[in-house]
Design a protein around this motif. Structure first.
Motif, short mmCIF file in Angstrom:
data_model
loop_
_atom_site.label_atom_id
_atom_site.label_comp_id
_atom_site.label_asym_id
_atom_site.label_seq_id
_atom_site.Cartn_x
_atom_site.Cartn_y
_atom_site.Cartn_z
N ASP A 195 0.72 -1.20 0.03
CA ASP A 195 0.14 -0.09 0.21
C ASP A 195 0.96 1.50 -0.01
O ASP A 195 2.03 1.10 0.52
N PRO A 196 0.44 2.47 -0.70
CA PRO A 196 1.45 3.71 -0.70
C PRO A 196 1.66 4.07 0.52
O PRO A 196 2.94 4.61 0.67
N GLU A 197 1.15 3.94 1.56
CA GLU A 197 1.41 4.43 2.98
C GLU A 197 2.52 3.78 3.33
O GLU A 197 3.79 4.30 3.79
N SER A 198 2.51 2.62 3.37
CA SER A 198 3.75 1.61 3.51
C SER A 198 5.00 1.99 2.86
O SER A 198 6.00 2.22 3.34
N PHE A 199 4.64 1.98 1.51
CA PHE A 199 5.78 2.55 0.43
C PHE A 199 6.58 3.70 0.80
O PHE A 199 7.74 3.82 0.85
N VAL A 200 5.72 4.73 1.06
CA VAL A 200 6.29 6.11 1.57
C VAL A 200 7.10 5.94 2.76
O VAL A 200 7.96 6.51 2.65
N GLN A 201 6.61 5.29 3.66
CA GLN A 201 7.35 5.29 5.03
C GLN A 201 8.50 4.67 4.81
O GLN A 201 9.71 4.89 5.20
N TRP A 202 8.75 3.41 3.85
CA TRP A 202 9.71 2.68 3.78
C TRP A 202 10.91 3.67 2.77
O TRP A 202 12.15 3.57 3.36
N SER A 203 10.29 4.66 2.02
CA SER A 203 11.16 5.44 1.33
C SER A 203 12.20 6.30 2.17
O SER A 203 13.10 6.89 1.78
N LYS A 204 11.44 6.65 3.30
CA LYS A 204 11.88 7.55 4.20
C LYS A 204 12.87 6.99 5.36
O LYS A 204 13.84 7.44 6.01
N GLU A 205 12.85 5.80 5.12
CA GLU A 205 13.77 4.96 6.17
C GLU A 205 15.29 4.71 5.73
O GLU A 205 15.61 4.76 4.48
N PRO A 206 16.20 4.60 6.64
CA PRO A 206 17.87 4.35 6.19
C PRO A 206 17.89 2.93 5.68
O PRO A 206 16.83 2.22 5.78
N ASN A 207 18.48 2.89 4.35
CA ASN A 207 18.94 1.78 3.84
C ASN A 207 19.21 0.68 4.89
O ASN A 207 20.15 0.82 5.76
N TRP A 208 18.75 -0.72 4.58
CA TRP A 208 19.27 -1.66 5.61
C TRP A 208 20.64 -2.16 5.35
O TRP A 208 21.35 -2.73 6.09
N LEU A 209 20.92 -2.39 3.85
CA LEU A 209 22.19 -3.05 3.56
C LEU A 209 23.61 -2.53 3.91
O LEU A 209 24.50 -3.09 4.40
N PRO A 210 23.84 -1.12 3.99
CA PRO A 210 25.21 -0.58 4.42
C PRO A 210 25.61 -1.15 5.70
O PRO A 210 26.93 -1.77 5.69
N PRO A 211 24.84 -1.41 6.85
CA PRO A 211 25.39 -2.05 8.08
C PRO A 211 25.68 -3.44 7.91
O PRO A 211 26.52 -4.24 8.60
N HIS A 212 25.31 -4.04 6.76
CA HIS A 212 25.39 -5.51 6.40
C HIS A 212 26.26 -5.71 5.17
O HIS A 212 26.06 -6.72 4.51
N ARG A 213 26.88 -4.89 4.81
CA ARG A 213 27.53 -4.77 3.58
C ARG A 213 28.60 -6.18 3.32
O ARG A 213 28.83 -6.66 2.16
N TRP A 214 28.79 -6.66 4.47
CA TRP A 214 29.76 -8.10 4.44
C TRP A 214 29.07 -8.96 3.65
O TRP A 214 29.57 -9.97 3.09
N LEU A 215 27.98 -8.97 3.61
CA LEU A 215 26.89 -10.27 2.86
C LEU A 215 27.40 -10.12 1.68
O LEU A 215 26.96 -11.25 1.05
N ILE A 216 27.61 -9.00 0.78
CA ILE A 216 27.94 -9.12 -0.67
C ILE A 216 29.07 -9.98 -0.80
O ILE A 216 29.20 -10.81 -1.76
N PRO A 217 30.27 -9.43 -0.37
CA PRO A 217 31.41 -10.38 -0.56
C PRO A 217 31.38 -11.78 -0.07
O PRO A 217 31.83 -12.70 -0.91
N TRP A 218 30.59 -11.99 0.83
CA TRP A 218 30.32 -13.24 1.26
C TRP A 218 29.64 -14.10 0.29
O TRP A 218 29.92 -15.29 -0.13
N GLY A 219 28.53 -13.42 -0.15
CA GLY A 219 27.92 -14.12 -1.29
C GLY A 219 28.79 -14.65 -2.50
O GLY A 219 28.54 -15.64 -3.13
N ASN A 220 29.61 -13.32 -2.86
CA ASN A 220 30.55 -14.02 -3.89
C ASN A 220 31.34 -15.02 -3.75
O ASN A 220 31.89 -15.82 -4.47
#
Length: 635
Positions: A195-220
């Motif tokens: 729903d748009p309200e949830s979508f807008v709220q998500w757009s204002k939240e900080p990104n989840w991935l930067p504190p967990h960036r180690w997952l990208i090299p681990w996946g590679n």
């Protein structure tokens, strides 16, 4: 049979055919699945090529059946939404308030957010809630659309804005097929987790991935190791080194278990993000199509800086090459295709190894948050514009279904509201009685007298509801209506508040004080040149909580305050002494409603009302007769 009824009948027939197809696909899915299980079992036991072919053939047939079955089920879901939309449109025509309240679109009215002043106005005039103007008008299925429409119905606007809205409404009203498609898609989105309200709220939240960036090299890393292990298994099989192949297989299993555990325990928030941002590939495509619907608005609105032009620029972009909402959603659709691998049975078998050996969800999230970083500042504006478009679409349905209603005429230099054939928009056509009503100019008021149940309060609400419709950009339930720029102030439904220790009389005084203060504020603003709006007040049987003499004095004083502030309006009463008050006689044009007493076949008196407004003070009263009718007369 109405056009809506015939369309519902056609859709119900198509749904039955699809449900039959779905049942057949379910049987074949089971057959092919059993064939797959048997083929795998016997091929492992016998190593016979026939059973391997049975397993492979069953797998292919199962996947083909699943893909075709999913297409049928998506079609069924759209048709169900189509049918529900048509049922709502039909219920609006029939003023079937119970059906409107039960419908999922009607239930969303709980999400309306109004100020205390708007709530008081809405309660007095039935603007929102059950059997209300909002319920009659709304086809809005998303939170922004619901809140925008409710706000429009409860808020004053200047004539240029109302005219711009009405021009768009009339333009959209002539596109019933396009509007129906819009309603169906909006309903599909409104019922999803995206729903748009949830979508807008998500757009204002900080990104989840930067504190967990180690997952990208681990996946590679795990992907490279998995490839090497697969090569090891192949080489071991070719060279006959079974132990090496077995160790490689155990390594693959270990990587898969570890990555799937990471997905289950660490990536839980990622799944929630996917449910909001791209609940399904279809929902993202639905958004893009809804944004594209802005192209149905007038291409050259009268005011290039008005709301219609703003909606088009926001959702479609402009000639300067700015990124539009439609473009942004189509970019998101590409990400949604990646994230949608696990949402269907036909692609889940591809998703599973990608997630197990490469952390596919992390790859998708990386692209999704990159998209959000590019568009996050624009997303709230997109959905505000979508809410306005959905409100216009809702009012356009009322315009289309009420061809006998008229367009309001705005007179910015006048101070009189004129209704020709004023009707109550919430009543059925065959129950509606119309009257010619004039309220104003400044320095005067309309005093409406009459017996109980004769139609006084209904007339007040009819006037207020039609003014609300005009300001929202809708058609009005009149043959003709003209009005100046106004803001409404009302005191119709007032109740005591035991929690605050406020009696009924004190609650009325507080409401009237707010109405008078509002009128004076508008007068000050007009004097300063900041507005040309005047107050339009509607007062119903005010100050009943005190004795008759003091009531007459108090009512006359309140009305004098309002008239001195340049307000126009109407007040009702069944107190005939109040109508004879000299102070009121100087200000008021007096009209009345009456009842007729006739004997029925058994000789008993029967009271009827024609709900027609006449000049002068009411010549009749009916309180004692009503007592007798309900069995409380003298014995």
């Amino acid at each position: 049979m109405s056009d809506y009824a015939s369309q519902i009948e056609t859709i119900d027939h198509d749904l039955k055919d699809l449900e039959s197809s779905d049942s057949r696909f379910a049987v074949w899915r089971m057959v092919f699945f059993v064939g797959l299980v048997l083929g795998i079992g016997f091929s492992l036991a016998t190593q016979h090529v026939i059973w391997i072919c049975v397993a492979a053939g069953s797998l292919i047939a199962f996947l083909v059946t699943v893909v075709r079955n999913e297409t049928v089920r998506e079609r069924m879901q759209l048709l169900r939404n189509h049918s529900r939309t048509l049922h709502r449109l039909q219920a609006r025509l029939q003023r079937d308030w119970k059906s409107l309240a039960r419908d999922s679109v009607g239930i969303r009215s709980a999400e309306i957010q109004l100020t205390p002043e708007q709530q008081a106005l809405a309660g007095d005039l039935d603007l929102v809630g059950d059997a209300s103007l909002f319920q009659l008008t709304s086809m809005a299925a998303t939170t922004p659309g619901v809140r925008t429409l409710a706000n429009w119905l409860c808020s004053p606007v200047d004539p240029p804005l109302a005219k711009d809205r009405h021009a768009s409404v009339k333009h959209l009203a002539d596109q019933p097929e396009n509007r129906l498609r819009f309603y169906v898609l909006a309903r599909d989105i409104g019922g999803s987790t995206g729903d748009p309200e949830s979508f807008v709220q998500w757009s204002k939240e900080p990104n989840w991935l930067p504190p967990h960036r180690w997952l990208i090299p681990w996946g590679n890393f795990t992907a490279v190791v998995a490839i090497l292990l697969v090569l090891g298994m192949i080489i071991g099989s070719i060279t006959g080194q079974e132990d090496s192949g077995r160790m490689a297989m155990y390594g693959l299993i270990g990587i898969a278990v570890l990555n799937l555990a990471i997905g289950s325990f660490l990536l839980g928030p990622v799944a929630a993000i996917f449910q909001i941002a791209m609940a399904s590939r279809r929902s993202v495509n639905d958004y893009a199509e809804l944004f594209d619907a802005a192209s149905w608005l007038p291409e050259s609105p009268a005011d290039p800086a008005g709301p219609t032009a703003h909606i088009r620029r926001t959702l479609l972009g402009d000639d300067e090459g700015s990124q539009s909402a439609s473009t942004g959603m189509r970019e998101l659709a590409q990400v949604a295709r990646m994230g949608g691998l696990k949402q269907t049975a036909s692609t889940f078998l591809l998703y599973l190894p990608l997630q197990a050996f490469w952390l596919w969800d992390v790859r998708v999230l990386r692209r999704l948050e990159g998209w959000k970083s590019r568009y996050s500042s624009q997303i709230p504006e997109w959905f505000d514009a979508l809410g306005e478009l959905e409100a216009l679409m809702s009012i356009a349905a009322l315009q289309h279904d009420s061809p006998e209603w008229s367009s309001p005429e705005w007179l910015e230099s006048e101070s009189t509201i004129t209704f020709k054939g004023l009707g109550h928009p919430l009543l059925k056509d065959d129950a509606r009685v119309t009257n010619d009503v004039t309220i104003g100019p400044t320095g005067t008021l309309l005093l409406v007298t009459g017996s109980n149940m004769s139609g006084k309060s209904t007339m007040l609400r009819s006037a207020g509801l039609n003014v609300a419709l005009a300001m929202a950009g809708g058609p009005v339930c009149c043959r003709h209506m003209s009005l100046p720029p106004v803001e409404m102030g009302t005191s119709i439904r007032v109740s005591d508040d035991l929690s605050q220790g406020v009696s009924y009389y004190m609650a009325e005084l507080n409401r009237l004080s707010a109405v008078v203060t509002h009128a004076r504020q508008l007068a000050e603003q007009r004097a300063a040149g900041s507005t040309n709006r005047i107050q339009f007040f509607l007062l119903d049987e005010i100050l009943q909580g005190t004795n008759s003499r003091e009531r007459q004095i108090a009512v006359a004083r309140v009305l004098r305050f309002l008239v001195d502030a340049g307000a126009i309006g109407a007040i009702t009463t069944h107190d005939l002494e109040l109508a004879d008050d000299p102070e009121l006689m100087k200000l008021a044009h007096t009209v009345h409603f009456r009842e007729t007493i006739t004997p029925d076949a058994s000789g008993d008196e029967r009271m009827t009302f024609d709900y027609k407004m006449r000049d002068g003070v009411s010549p009749t009263t009916n309180a004692l007769r009503l007592l007798e009718i309900v069995g409380l007369g003298e014995k």
